[in-house]
Write an enzyme that holds these catalytic residues in place. Structure first.
Site, short mmCIF file in Angstrom:
data_model
loop_
_atom_site.label_atom_id
_atom_site.label_comp_id
_atom_site.label_asym_id
_atom_site.label_seq_id
_atom_site.Cartn_x
_atom_site.Cartn_y
_atom_site.Cartn_z
N GLU A 1 -16.67 4.46 -4.57
CA GLU A 1 -15.91 3.39 -5.23
C GLU A 1 -16.86 2.25 -5.59
O GLU A 1 -17.08 1.34 -4.79
CB GLU A 1 -14.80 2.87 -4.30
CG GLU A 1 -13.70 3.89 -4.04
CD GLU A 1 -12.45 3.27 -3.42
OE1 GLU A 1 -12.46 2.06 -3.09
OE2 GLU A 1 -11.45 4.00 -3.29
N ASP B 1 -11.73 -5.62 -4.82
CA ASP B 1 -12.04 -4.67 -5.88
C ASP B 1 -12.46 -5.49 -7.10
O ASP B 1 -11.67 -6.29 -7.62
CB ASP B 1 -10.82 -3.82 -6.25
CG ASP B 1 -10.44 -2.85 -5.14
OD1 ASP B 1 -11.32 -2.54 -4.30
OD2 ASP B 1 -9.28 -2.40 -5.11
N SER C 1 -5.71 1.11 4.75
CA SER C 1 -6.51 0.49 3.69
C SER C 1 -7.23 -0.76 4.20
O SER C 1 -6.65 -1.60 4.88
CB SER C 1 -5.60 0.08 2.53
OG SER C 1 -6.32 -0.75 1.63
N GLN D 1 0.83 -1.20 0.00
CA GLN D 1 0.00 0.00 0.00
C GLN D 1 0.87 1.26 0.00
O GLN D 1 0.55 2.26 -0.64
CB GLN D 1 -0.92 0.00 1.23
CG GLN D 1 -1.98 1.10 1.23
CD GLN D 1 -3.04 0.86 0.17
OE1 GLN D 1 -3.21 -0.25 -0.31
NE2 GLN D 1 -3.76 1.90 -0.19
#
Ligand SMILES: [Zn+2]
Length: 259
Positions: free
Chosen positions: A220, A168, A159, A124
């Site tokens: 998102e 995702d 995250s 990340q």
């Protein structure tokens, strides 16, 4: 096919922890089972939901782990991971439900493209710095560059992908047409399909448009978070973000304590 992090990452010694000190100390809350007070203002309508919270739900339940910019981790959690069919790592406890969702989606004509699952803090950090440096090299001031980076990236330790409970996903067709992790995905039929079916498999849309003020993260349409089937249904039906759900459970607990 178990997959664990290397021994080097499992037990951070004083030396090996040094590179991660970039996460400001005051934001670090390593104990994910007791996140900081969130200062979420719940409406009366939301507070009226307390009696409806499913039995046995606690903020310390693993599937409700809250990681955000106010609740950062300093070291990787080292929870057991498994590799999905899409060749990403996710928490082994959610593998069965995730695979069932992916298989159902495929059967129904909306095959998934899994872009990202688990990420280490180091990974990340690389992502974050890559994006930040991109803006800096375009001539943006540090503060502005940071603000823009936050729209798409969480800083290391902040995250949800560190938990292995977040994925995702975009539609395979959208991906094949060159689509990526962008808002345009929300106009796709596959997005509507994932929204309609996510709860049946224990997932929620983690960063909806109308919750930006609370989550601190822009919309998102690709980021789904496992919270368990019962929680997922409850949260989606009652329109509660994970932050609000935690706050609601905390109010319930404080009321119980007063009796
Ligand atoms: Zn994500």
């Amino acid at each position: 096919m178990g997959h664990f992090l290397s021994a080097q990452q499992q037990e951070p010694s004083e030396e090996s922890s040094a590179p991660q000190e970039k996460v400001p100390e005051e934001y670090v809350n390593q104990d994910v089972s007791s996140p900081r007070n969130l200062d979420v203002d719940l409406s009366d309508k939301q507070l009226a939901l307390i009696g409806d919270i499913p039995l046995g739900v606690e903020t310390s339940n693993w599937e409700l782990t809250l990681i955000n910019r106010e609740n950062r981790i300093k070291y990787d959690l080292n929870w057991p991971l498994e590799t999905t069919a899409g060749d990403q790592l996710i928490d082994q406890r959610i593998l069965r439900d995730f695979n069932a969702w992916a298989e159902q989606a495929e059967q129904d004509g909306y095959p998934m493209q899994l872009i990202s699952g688990f990420r280490t803090i180091e990974h990340q950090e690389n992502n974050f710095n890559h994006t930040l440096n991109g803006y800096l090299s375009q001539g943006y001031e540090q503060e502005e560059a940071l603000e823009m980076t936050y729209r798409f990236q969480q800083p290391p330790g902040a995250s949800e992908h560190h938990t292995g409970l977040a994925v995702d996903i975009i539609g395979q067709d959208f991906h094949q047409r060159g689509g990526g992790l962008t808002r345009e995905f929300s106009e796709e039929e596959s997005y509507s399909y994932y929204l309609d079916t996510m709860n049946n498999h224990g997932f929620i849309l983690r960063y909806p448009e109308e919750k930006i003020d609370i989550t601190g993260v822009y919309f998102e349409p690709w980021h789904y978070r496992y919270v368990g089937k019962e929680n997922a249904k409850f949260m989606t039906e009652k329109n509660l973000s994970l932050e609000e759900y935690h706050a609601l459970i905390e109010v319930r607990d404080s009321q119980l304590g007063q009796e």
